[in-house]
Scaffold this motif. Structure first.
Motif, PDB file in Angstrom:
ATOM      1  N   GLN A  89       7.686  -1.025  10.809  1.00 35.81           N
ATOM      2  CA  GLN A  89       7.633  -0.213   9.595  1.00 35.81           C
ATOM      3  C   GLN A  89       8.698  -0.670   8.603  1.00 35.81           C
ATOM      4  OE1 GLN A  89       8.968   3.886  10.018  1.00 35.81           O
ATOM      5  NE2 GLN A  89       7.378   4.591   8.586  1.00 35.81           N
ATOM      6  N   LEU A 119       7.799  -4.140   7.132  1.00 41.31           N
ATOM      7  CA  LEU A 119       6.768  -4.081   6.096  1.00 41.31           C
ATOM      8  C   LEU A 119       7.334  -3.534   4.787  1.00 41.31           C
ATOM      9  CD1 LEU A 119       3.660  -2.842   8.142  1.00 41.31           C
ATOM     10  CD2 LEU A 119       4.261  -5.175   7.483  1.00 41.31           C
ATOM     11  N   ARG A 120       8.180  -2.524   4.885  1.00 42.70           N
ATOM     12  CA  ARG A 120       8.802  -1.987   3.674  1.00 42.70           C
ATOM     13  C   ARG A 120       9.648  -3.040   2.978  1.00 42.70           C
ATOM     14  NH1 ARG A 120      10.309   3.776   6.461  1.00 42.70           N
ATOM     15  NH2 ARG A 120       8.554   4.991   5.624  1.00 42.70           N
ATOM     16  N   PHE A 162       5.684  -3.586   1.142  1.00 44.05           N
ATOM     17  CA  PHE A 162       4.696  -2.541   1.393  1.00 44.05           C
ATOM     18  C   PHE A 162       5.261  -1.181   0.973  1.00 44.05           C
ATOM     19  CE2 PHE A 162       2.877  -5.864   3.761  1.00 44.05           C
ATOM     20  CZ  PHE A 162       1.613  -5.524   4.210  1.00 44.05           C
ATOM     21  N   VAL A 178       4.396   3.271   3.953  1.00 43.39           N
ATOM     22  CA  VAL A 178       4.184   2.805   5.321  1.00 43.39           C
ATOM     23  C   VAL A 178       4.451   3.946   6.292  1.00 43.39           C
ATOM     24  CG1 VAL A 178       4.795   1.078   7.042  1.00 43.39           C
ATOM     25  CG2 VAL A 178       4.982   0.526   4.608  1.00 43.39           C
ATOM     26  N   GLY A 217      -0.279   1.325   5.723  1.00 38.28           N
ATOM     27  CA  GLY A 217       0.598   1.039   4.598  1.00 38.28           C
ATOM     28  C   GLY A 217      -0.214   0.483   3.442  1.00 38.28           C
ATOM     29  N   ILE A 218       0.431   0.373   2.301  1.00 37.27           N
ATOM     30  CA  ILE A 218      -0.221  -0.189   1.117  1.00 37.27           C
ATOM     31  C   ILE A 218       0.533  -1.445   0.704  1.00 37.27           C
ATOM     32  CG2 ILE A 218      -0.835   0.192  -1.297  1.00 37.27           C
ATOM     33  CD1 ILE A 218      -1.016   3.168  -0.695  1.00 37.27           C
ATOM     34  N   ALA A 219      -0.175  -2.551   0.665  1.00 38.34           N
ATOM     35  CA  ALA A 219       0.425  -3.818   0.255  1.00 38.34           C
ATOM     36  C   ALA A 219       0.280  -3.979  -1.246  1.00 38.34           C
ATOM     37  CB  ALA A 219      -0.245  -4.986   0.975  1.00 38.34           C
ATOM     38  N   ARG A 220       1.385  -4.267  -1.910  1.00 38.89           N
ATOM     39  CA  ARG A 220       1.375  -4.456  -3.355  1.00 38.89           C
ATOM     40  C   ARG A 220       1.484  -5.940  -3.670  1.00 38.89           C
ATOM     41  NH1 ARG A 220       3.880   0.093  -6.126  1.00 38.89           N
ATOM     42  NH2 ARG A 220       2.378   1.797  -5.916  1.00 38.89           N
ATOM     43  N   SER A 230      -3.189  -3.679  -5.232  1.00 32.61           N
ATOM     44  CA  SER A 230      -2.758  -3.080  -3.976  1.00 32.61           C
ATOM     45  C   SER A 230      -3.973  -2.850  -3.083  1.00 32.61           C
ATOM     46  CB  SER A 230      -2.028  -1.750  -4.227  1.00 32.61           C
ATOM     47  OG  SER A 230      -2.904  -0.800  -4.807  1.00 32.61           O
ATOM     48  N   HIS A 281      -5.014  -1.073   1.038  1.00 28.39           N
ATOM     49  CA  HIS A 281      -4.574  -0.393   2.248  1.00 28.39           C
ATOM     50  C   HIS A 281      -4.685  -1.335   3.455  1.00 28.39           C
ATOM     51  CE1 HIS A 281      -5.089   3.106  -0.324  1.00 28.39           C
ATOM     52  NE2 HIS A 281      -4.390   3.806   0.559  1.00 28.39           N
TER      53      HIS A 281
END
Length: 278
Positions: free
Chosen positions: A149, A152-153, A157, A160, A175-178, A184, A186
């Motif tokens: 987590q 990813l942050r 992301f 998350v 999580g959401i990838a930007r 973005s 999911h």
């Protein structure tokens, strides 16, 4: 694997990443999956990856390869004649050179002088790779999920969340990838903290759990992936699943400074030629 490494780089146009070299050498030597899945001791590397790392080091010390800070390896000369190269000669040259360097180092140490002898790349990397890999394996499943987590942050992301609910088909989080602050999507992710190889059937199970919930998956493991698993993850017509193996994981942790401290050592060299031109 010395000469196949050179062959691989030649077929790649003279340069390539570690992953590209790995895939090309496997193709050249036709190494079966059973061999590719063998790990080297307790490390996150497979035996093939370990031997290829040493091959790159030997070839670099012999003067045939060079590498950039971005992890790209290249041939010093693209007009090499493999017929004139003997793996035995390369090994003997490097080992003799290392022995001479060790004698010089021991002599300097006996005289209480500092030494800047460079360890082979693989020895330096193996030491911290193995330490980090063992640290990851010692984590509880829940702690490993929280580490992913955080990873990813730190990688961009947002939102998350670790779910880790039983009966959720192996989905450990979302999580959401930007992308560049505009796009973005999911992502559902799964964490596997073990030394074995993730199989194609496990990829299919994960994809089944993703069904109808997202178009993108991410599977992170401290182990490796079988070749069939890699093929299954990118199979045409199926939702894609990105794969992060143990080697990529420890490299990313190092890059982000998560659990890894990098110490820069200053090296000062006097330019005598500069003084001669005054």
């Amino acid at each position: 694997m010395l000469l196949p490494t050179i062959q691989a780089l030649e077929s790649l146009g003279g340069s390539g990443t570690t992953e590209e070299i790995y895939e090309k050498v496997i193709e050249i030597l036709a190494i079966p999956d059973l061999i590719l899945e063998i790990t080297h001791g307790n490390s996150s590397q497979t035996e093939v990856e370990y031997r290829l790392a040493w091959s790159r080091t030997y070839l670099k010390k012999f003067g045939l390869l060079e590498n950039s800070a971005r992890g790209v390896w290249s041939l010093v000369s693209t007009s090499l004649d493999l017929r004139k190269l003997q793996a035995r000669d390369i090994v003997e040259f490097v080992r003799d050179s290392d022995k001479r360097e060790k004698i010089k180092t021991d002599k300097n140490n006996n005289n209480d002088l500092s030494s800047n002898t460079e360890l082979p790349e693989t020895l330096e990397e193996l030491e911290w790779h193995q330490q980090l890999h063992q640290a990851l394996l010692s984590l509880s499943p829940g702690t490993f999920e929280r580490l992913v987590q955080r990873l990813l942050r730190e990688s961009g992301f947002v939102q998350v969340q670790v779910t880790g609910k039983s009966g959720d088909g192996g989905i450990d989080g979302v999580g959401i990838a930007r992308i560049n602050g505009f796009l973005s999507f999911h992502v559902l992710f799964q964490c596997k903290r073990y030394q074995g190889s993730v199989t194609a059937s496990q990829i299919r199970d994960f994809r089944g759990a993703m069904q109808g919930r997202t178009d993108k998956g991410l599977l992170i493991t401290t182990g490796t992936f079988t070749r069939d698993a890699i093929k299954e993850a990118t199979r045409d017509g199926a939702p894609p699943i990105d794969l992060i193996d143990g080697e990529q994981l420890v490299a990313r942790l190092k890059e982000l400074g998560l659990g890894v401290k990098i110490k820069m050592i200053e090296s000062v060299e006097v330019d005598l030629d500069w003084f001669a031109k005054i």
